[in-house]
Design an enzyme around this catalytic site. Sequence first.
Site: not given
Length: 163
Positions: A70, A85
């Site tokens: 992620h 992110h």
Amino acid sequence: MFGKLKNLFGGDSGIEITAPVAGKVVALEDVPDPTFAQGILGPGIAIEPTEGRIVAPADGTVDVMFETGHAVSMTTADGAELLIHVGIDTVQLEGKHYKACCKAGQQVKKGDVLIEFDPAAIKAEGYQIVTPILVCNPDAFTVEPAAGGTVAAGDALLTLKKK
């Protein structure tokens, strides 16, 4: 000395950090997570992705490819420490809907694929996919947005200048 003169007379246009994903540019303070919105991890900008592919925003080296896929951090060839992110609280997905396409220590060129993800599946799980792009060593650079509206991957996103 000549470097300072060059800066005074506009000779240094700065270091370009490009958009790692296509989408709508979002001001960092509008990201629905206080850690990002308050700039605790560093200044930057965010993108609401319209595709499921994160590419390197500059040439450099991958520092950390999170196990869950992620997020990724990298250091550019110019020394900027970047964190990308994908989504808010998406670490809780434990890697579901993400595929890491790089590993720590890997040299990357601008445009190389770092992460693939499924935006629709992540949203269906109840997570937002807004993607902060942060400069984690702001003591070394000033950070200015270079884009607003919508961007394609590879478009100018941030301009950094060495302090």
